[in-house]
Design a protein around this motif. Structure first.
Motif, PDB file in Angstrom:
ATOM      1  N   MET A 311       0.805  -1.213   0.000  1.00  0.00           N
ATOM      2  CA  MET A 311       0.000   0.000   0.000  1.00  0.00           C
ATOM      3  C   MET A 311       0.840   1.266   0.000  1.00  0.00           C
ATOM      4  SD  MET A 311      -3.312   0.825   2.351  1.00  0.00           S
ATOM      5  CE  MET A 311      -4.442  -0.096   1.300  1.00  0.00           C
ATOM      6  N   GLU A 312       2.036   1.193   0.574  1.00  0.00           N
ATOM      7  CA  GLU A 312       2.918   2.355   0.548  1.00  0.00           C
ATOM      8  C   GLU A 312       4.350   1.921   0.303  1.00  0.00           C
ATOM      9  OE1 GLU A 312       3.008   5.188   3.700  1.00  0.00           O
ATOM     10  OE2 GLU A 312       0.849   5.195   3.976  1.00  0.00           O
ATOM     11  N   SER A 313       5.017   2.653  -0.550  1.00  0.00           N
ATOM     12  CA  SER A 313       6.462   2.610  -0.709  1.00  0.00           C
ATOM     13  C   SER A 313       6.862   3.967  -1.258  1.00  0.00           C
ATOM     14  CB  SER A 313       6.883   1.470  -1.630  1.00  0.00           C
ATOM     15  OG  SER A 313       8.282   1.292  -1.596  1.00  0.00           O
ATOM     16  N   ALA A 314       8.126   4.160  -1.540  1.00  0.00           N
ATOM     17  CA  ALA A 314       8.594   5.453  -2.034  1.00  0.00           C
ATOM     18  C   ALA A 314       9.043   5.322  -3.480  1.00  0.00           C
ATOM     19  CB  ALA A 314       9.747   5.975  -1.179  1.00  0.00           C
ATOM     20  N   THR A 315       8.707   6.296  -4.288  1.00  0.00           N
ATOM     21  CA  THR A 315       9.214   6.324  -5.655  1.00  0.00           C
ATOM     22  C   THR A 315      10.686   6.720  -5.690  1.00  0.00           C
ATOM     23  OG1 THR A 315       8.517   8.621  -5.908  1.00  0.00           O
ATOM     24  CG2 THR A 315       6.962   6.913  -6.600  1.00  0.00           C
ATOM     25  N   GLY A 316      11.140   7.437  -4.668  1.00  0.00           N
ATOM     26  CA  GLY A 316      12.524   7.917  -4.634  1.00  0.00           C
ATOM     27  C   GLY A 316      12.987   8.114  -3.205  1.00  0.00           C
ATOM     28  N   ALA A 317      13.265   9.348  -2.839  1.00  0.00           N
ATOM     29  CA  ALA A 317      13.827   9.653  -1.519  1.00  0.00           C
ATOM     30  C   ALA A 317      12.775   9.510  -0.422  1.00  0.00           C
ATOM     31  CB  ALA A 317      14.390  11.072  -1.512  1.00  0.00           C
ATOM     32  N   ILE A 318      13.260   9.202   0.786  1.00  0.00           N
ATOM     33  CA  ILE A 318      12.411   9.050   1.971  1.00  0.00           C
ATOM     34  C   ILE A 318      12.756  10.191   2.926  1.00  0.00           C
ATOM     35  CG2 ILE A 318      11.709   7.490   3.817  1.00  0.00           C
ATOM     36  CD1 ILE A 318      13.077   5.237   2.083  1.00  0.00           C
ATOM     37  N   SER A 319      11.777  10.943   3.352  1.00  0.00           N
ATOM     38  CA  SER A 319      12.053  12.236   4.004  1.00  0.00           C
ATOM     39  C   SER A 319      12.734  12.134   5.357  1.00  0.00           C
ATOM     40  CB  SER A 319      10.743  13.016   4.156  1.00  0.00           C
ATOM     41  OG  SER A 319       9.830  12.315   4.975  1.00  0.00           O
ATOM     42  N   TYR A 320      12.650  10.987   6.033  1.00  0.00           N
ATOM     43  CA  TYR A 320      13.124  10.946   7.420  1.00  0.00           C
ATOM     44  C   TYR A 320      14.459  10.205   7.585  1.00  0.00           C
ATOM     45  CZ  TYR A 320      10.725   6.412   7.026  1.00  0.00           C
ATOM     46  OH  TYR A 320      10.307   5.172   6.609  1.00  0.00           O
ATOM     47  N   PRO A 322      18.104  11.071   6.672  1.00  0.00           N
ATOM     48  CA  PRO A 322      19.201  11.851   6.085  1.00  0.00           C
ATOM     49  C   PRO A 322      20.477  11.031   5.987  1.00  0.00           C
ATOM     50  CG  PRO A 322      18.805  12.488   8.371  1.00  0.00           C
ATOM     51  CD  PRO A 322      17.719  11.538   8.001  1.00  0.00           C
ATOM     52  N   PRO A 323      21.332  11.245   4.957  1.00  0.00           N
ATOM     53  CA  PRO A 323      21.019  12.098   3.807  1.00  0.00           C
ATOM     54  C   PRO A 323      19.935  11.474   2.951  1.00  0.00           C
ATOM     55  CG  PRO A 323      23.055  10.895   3.410  1.00  0.00           C
ATOM     56  CD  PRO A 323      22.653  10.599   4.825  1.00  0.00           C
ATOM     57  N   ASN A 324      19.087  12.327   2.426  1.00  0.00           N
ATOM     58  CA  ASN A 324      17.843  11.905   1.798  1.00  0.00           C
ATOM     59  C   ASN A 324      18.084  11.521   0.339  1.00  0.00           C
ATOM     60  OD1 ASN A 324      15.193  11.426   2.224  1.00  0.00           O
ATOM     61  ND2 ASN A 324      14.511  13.520   1.933  1.00  0.00           N
ATOM     62  N   ARG A 325      18.733  10.388   0.136  1.00  0.00           N
ATOM     63  CA  ARG A 325      19.169  10.015  -1.211  1.00  0.00           C
ATOM     64  C   ARG A 325      18.043   9.317  -1.978  1.00  0.00           C
ATOM     65  NH1 ARG A 325      24.669   6.922  -1.195  1.00  0.00           N
ATOM     66  NH2 ARG A 325      25.222   8.909  -0.244  1.00  0.00           N
ATOM     67  N   PRO A 326      17.837   9.671  -3.260  1.00  0.00           N
ATOM     68  CA  PRO A 326      16.806   8.997  -4.054  1.00  0.00           C
ATOM     69  C   PRO A 326      17.244   7.602  -4.487  1.00  0.00           C
ATOM     70  CG  PRO A 326      17.959  10.588  -5.407  1.00  0.00           C
ATOM     71  CD  PRO A 326      18.500  10.752  -4.011  1.00  0.00           C
ATOM     72  N   LYS A 327      16.327   6.873  -5.068  1.00  0.00           N
ATOM     73  CA  LYS A 327      16.646   5.567  -5.632  1.00  0.00           C
ATOM     74  C   LYS A 327      17.343   5.741  -6.977  1.00  0.00           C
ATOM     75  CE  LYS A 327      12.671   3.178  -3.584  1.00  0.00           C
ATOM     76  NZ  LYS A 327      11.365   2.505  -3.837  1.00  0.00           N
ATOM     77  N   HIS A 328      18.295   4.864  -7.249  1.00  0.00           N
ATOM     78  CA  HIS A 328      18.928   4.858  -8.569  1.00  0.00           C
ATOM     79  C   HIS A 328      17.899   4.519  -9.637  1.00  0.00           C
ATOM     80  CE1 HIS A 328      23.032   5.354  -7.211  1.00  0.00           C
ATOM     81  NE2 HIS A 328      22.859   4.418  -6.301  1.00  0.00           N
ATOM     82  N   PRO A 329      18.103   4.965 -10.866  1.00  0.00           N
ATOM     83  CA  PRO A 329      17.190   4.598 -11.949  1.00  0.00           C
ATOM     84  C   PRO A 329      17.008   3.086 -12.023  1.00  0.00           C
ATOM     85  CG  PRO A 329      18.688   6.300 -12.696  1.00  0.00           C
ATOM     86  CD  PRO A 329      19.154   5.901 -11.318  1.00  0.00           C
ATOM     87  N   GLY A 330      15.773   2.664 -12.126  1.00  0.00           N
ATOM     88  CA  GLY A 330      15.447   1.242 -12.211  1.00  0.00           C
ATOM     89  C   GLY A 330      15.195   0.568 -10.884  1.00  0.00           C
ATOM     90  N   ALA A 356       3.341  20.543  -0.787  1.00  0.00           N
ATOM     91  CA  ALA A 356       4.035  21.833  -0.838  1.00  0.00           C
ATOM     92  C   ALA A 356       4.430  22.320   0.545  1.00  0.00           C
ATOM     93  CB  ALA A 356       3.144  22.874  -1.512  1.00  0.00           C
ATOM     94  N   GLY A 357       3.775  21.816   1.563  1.00  0.00           N
ATOM     95  CA  GLY A 357       4.095  22.201   2.934  1.00  0.00           C
ATOM     96  C   GLY A 357       3.925  21.012   3.854  1.00  0.00           C
ATOM     97  N   GLY A 358       4.251  21.209   5.125  1.00  0.00           N
ATOM     98  CA  GLY A 358       4.121  20.133   6.093  1.00  0.00           C
ATOM     99  C   GLY A 358       5.411  19.370   6.308  1.00  0.00           C
ATOM    100  N   ALA A 359       5.379  18.445   7.251  1.00  0.00           N
ATOM    101  CA  ALA A 359       6.583  17.769   7.732  1.00  0.00           C
ATOM    102  C   ALA A 359       7.226  16.852   6.699  1.00  0.00           C
ATOM    103  CB  ALA A 359       6.252  16.968   9.001  1.00  0.00           C
ATOM    104  N   GLU A 360       6.438  16.354   5.731  1.00  0.00           N
ATOM    105  CA  GLU A 360       6.975  15.401   4.764  1.00  0.00           C
ATOM    106  C   GLU A 360       7.045  15.972   3.345  1.00  0.00           C
ATOM    107  OE1 GLU A 360       6.141  10.975   6.201  1.00  0.00           O
ATOM    108  OE2 GLU A 360       4.260  12.056   5.859  1.00  0.00           O
ATOM    109  N   LYS A 361       7.265  17.271   3.248  1.00  0.00           N
ATOM    110  CA  LYS A 361       7.249  17.899   1.921  1.00  0.00           C
ATOM    111  C   LYS A 361       8.418  17.490   1.038  1.00  0.00           C
ATOM    112  CE  LYS A 361       9.007  22.220   3.953  1.00  0.00           C
ATOM    113  NZ  LYS A 361       8.648  21.889   5.350  1.00  0.00           N
ATOM    114  N   PHE A 362       9.482  16.926   1.627  1.00  0.00           N
ATOM    115  CA  PHE A 362      10.597  16.454   0.807  1.00  0.00           C
ATOM    116  C   PHE A 362      10.559  14.940   0.588  1.00  0.00           C
ATOM    117  CE2 PHE A 362      12.370  20.549   2.281  1.00  0.00           C
ATOM    118  CZ  PHE A 362      12.602  21.111   1.032  1.00  0.00           C
TER     119      PHE A 362
END
Length: 655
Positions: A311-320, A322-330, A356-362
């Motif tokens: 039901m939930e996963s991340a397409t890239g970076a996870i906000s909590y 640090p460092p908030n590194r995205p997933k590599h392509p693929g 655009a705002g709030g604790a998880e905006k990144f």
């Protein structure tokens, strides 16, 4: 086992694909753009309204459904199904203002206030009544809406709020204990209160474990963890009951978090029509996919083998993190397919559009702050098209010949204070699971009292706490011809954390054919060689053989010459015992040995290192072989070429 509606096949065409959707953060013109982009990306289901309580009920008993009506209609008209949340994960600002007694309290007496989320006492009747009232109104309004596919109660129970120690919770804890023990004599016996003059003579003297001068009563701690899990479950059950009364034909779930310490998901299992997993592997961790595989196997097992929803996963970076590194392509594609391979019938993300705002905006999303013209949206849209072509995977299941035993009460007890060594259950589980994953052996995760008759091998990591019934179950499994691998510090205590007298390993002394005379935890950095090769650390048992045979001995260290790994024939089966923690290679050799003894074969032999193979099979004989390359080099597997972080799905006729 839950025999209610356990699928979304009549509401979602094929595999589910989508995200959390939070339209209340945006204007109506954005909603229309969202729906257009969802159709472009192949989205066919969204979770709606998880944190919308304050928008739906802006004042006590006053409801505003206008915006939600419009969004439900927009999604329904676009053919997008809705997992409609009850919105009760975080109360609106007016509830704690009017009822401050509904706020949670820490062990040190500090009240936790609004400004974050999950700011409620699970035992609070004020909170529960308000939550049920909201769930009821939602069911009355949307129960027959054509877009409704699933009810989503609360959100990530126990994620931030594991327990509450207020007076309301204290009284609820007393009621729970009366139900468990009946009277104070039984409670005192269970809690070993003759130690440190802790005997209680009145129920009013019983309280949650609060901040104290030194070590607290371990049995009290253990029961409070059981109670806290049950208190959260009571919140879920109350809303679920209201939903089922009004909409019996709609499945109900909540999103859970895999190997999460605070909530005993096995005790919740009957309440899930469909299991729903939130999972966030760390992109910086080169072994994250192995831990993720364990989470997926656990969730499939909690559901009794039925397909579940990621039901939930991340397409890239996870906000909590640090460092908030995205997933590599693929990588997102690879990990999404891993969920499908291990039994998921849906791939969903948090969230659709980045806040655009709030604790998880990144926190990453499908649609970023810059819009949809970017790598993530293109990758997600490509995945949506792939899942559309895999619709026939829907409903198929994963079979496992091996079970690994996990018990939440054991986890809680194992990590309490004043143990001979510092053992962390997640690390111990992963140490046993990893070599099985590397051998491409599929695993179920089961409680110690589960039916084990269908497994060729059962693996038991450090089952310190064990009831008599569970001990009989494991011993009976071996006696009837099963094969078992068990690690140190098992069978030591009963379910009340009382030591089993008569010699370690207590409940399993006869099964294992040995006696542990002393525990020898090893200091950080200290290692002991093994006669079979490799070395071990963390722990060393002083083993005295009582019928078992030595497979390996300590080559040096404090117990040099004594058995480290043993095997015992018991009835028609065998029990292999690890009295220490072997290094990764040595552990893999032990696992290979017991797999051979038990007659367990890999899903596909001879695969390159780092290639994961899992098979799903349908009732009609359909078979799907998922091959996932977790390495950064191209490989050839089963006649298929896989690039770095690549996936190939082969149907039966292709294998």
């Amino acid at each position: 086992m839950n025999t209610r509606i356990t699928h979304l096949y009549d509401r979602v065409d094929g595999l589910g694909f989508g995200a959390d959707y939070n339209p209340e953060q945006w204007s109506p013109d954005v909603w229309r753009e969202d729906v257009r982009l969802m159709r472009e990306a192949g989205v066919n289901i969204v979770t709606l309204g998880i944190f919308s309580w304050g928008m739906i009920e802006p004042a006590p008993g006053e409801y505003d459904f206008g915006w939600l009506d419009e969004v439900m209609d927009l999604l329904g008209d676009a053919g997008i199904a809705v997992s409609l949340a009850t919105g009760t994960a975080s109360p609106p600002s007016w509830l704690p203002r009017l009822h401050p007694e509904s706020l949670p309290v820490r062990r040190d007496g500090v009240t936790l206030h609004p400004g974050s989320r999950q700011h409620y006492c699970p035992s609070s009747p004020v909170y529960r009544d308000a939550a049920v009232a909201l769930a009821t109104r939602l069911a009355e309004r949307y129960g027959t809406h054509p877009a409704l596919a699933l009810w989503h109660v609360g959100n990530e129970y126990g994620c931030h709020l594991e327990e509450c120690c207020c007076e309301v919770s204290a009284e609820d804890f007393r009621r729970w204990l009366r139900g468990r023990y009946g009277d104070l004599d039984a409670l005192n016996a269970a809690w070993s209160t003759t130690f440190w003059s802790q005997r209680v003579t009145d129920w009013a003297e019983v309280a949650p474990p609060r901040t104290a001068p030194t070590l607290t009563n371990p049995a009290q701690e253990l029961d409070f963890r059981r109670f806290s899990s049950d208190a959260l479950l009571a919140c879920y059950r109350a809303e679920r009951a209201a939903l089922l009364e009004l909409t019996p034909g709609v499945p109900v779930t909540t999103n859970i978090m895999g190997m999460w310490r605070s909530v005993d998901y096995f005790s919740w299992a009957e309440e899930f029509d469909i299991v729903a997993l939130d999972i966030y592997p760390e992109p910086k961790d080169p072994g994250a996919h192995i831990g993720a595989a364990l989470f997926h196997d656990l969730m499939r097992s909690v559901g009794g083998g039925r397909p579940y929803l990621m039901m939930e996963s991340a397409t890239g970076a996870i906000s909590y993190r640090p460092p908030n590194r995205p997933k590599h392509p693929g990588l997102n594609r690879l990990w999404s397919h891993q969920a499908l391979a291990r039994g998921a019938d849906a791939v969903m993300y948090f969230q659709w559009r980045a806040s655009a705002g709030g604790a998880e905006k990144f926190h990453s999303a499908i649609v970023s702050h810059g819009g949809s013209d970017n790598r993530i949206f293109r990758e997600v849209s490509g995945l949506g098209a792939e899942l559309g072509a895999l619709r026939d995977v829907t409903g198929s299941r994963v079979h496992a010949d091996v079970a690994i035993v996990h018990d939440w009460a054991n986890w809680w007890a194992l990590e309490l204070d004043a143990r001979p060594g510092e053992l962390k259950l997640p690390e111990r589980m992963l140490a046993h699971y990893t070599p099985l994953w590397r051998e491409n052996v599929t695993v179920d995760v089961v409680p110690p009292d589960a039916d084990l008759s269908g497994y060729k091998l059962v693996v038991v990591p450090n089952l310190y706490l064990c009831s008599d019934a569970a001990a009989r179950n494991l011993s009976g499994y071996v006696e009837r011809g099963g094969h078992l691998l068990m690690s140190f510090f098992s069978g030591i205590a009963d379910e009340c954390d009382r030591i089993r007298l008569g010699g370690y390993p207590g409940a399993f002394r006869e099964l294992l054919g040995l006696r542990v005379e002393e525990f020898w935890p090893l200091s950080e950095g200290e290692r002991a060689g093994l006669s079979s090769g490799g070395s071990a650390d963390l722990w060393a048992d002083h083993v005295v053989l009582e019928g078992a045979s030595e497979l390996a001995a300590y080559a040096d260290g404090p117990l040099a010459g004594l058995p480290a790994v043993t095997r015992h024939s018991y009835g028609a089966g065998t029990a292999t015992y690890l009295g220490t923690r072997p290094d990764e290679d040595a552990m893999r050799e032990v696992v290979r040995d017991v797999l051979g003894l038990a007659g367990v074969s890999p899903v596909l032999p001879g695969l390159p290192e780092g290639v994961e193979a899992v098979e799903r099979a349908g009732e009609d004989g359909r078979r799907f072989l998922f091959l996932l390359n977790h390495g950064d080099r191209p490989v050839l597997a089963a006649g298929a070429e896989l690039g770095p972080h690549d996936v190939v799905v082969l149907r039966r006729e292709d294998v």
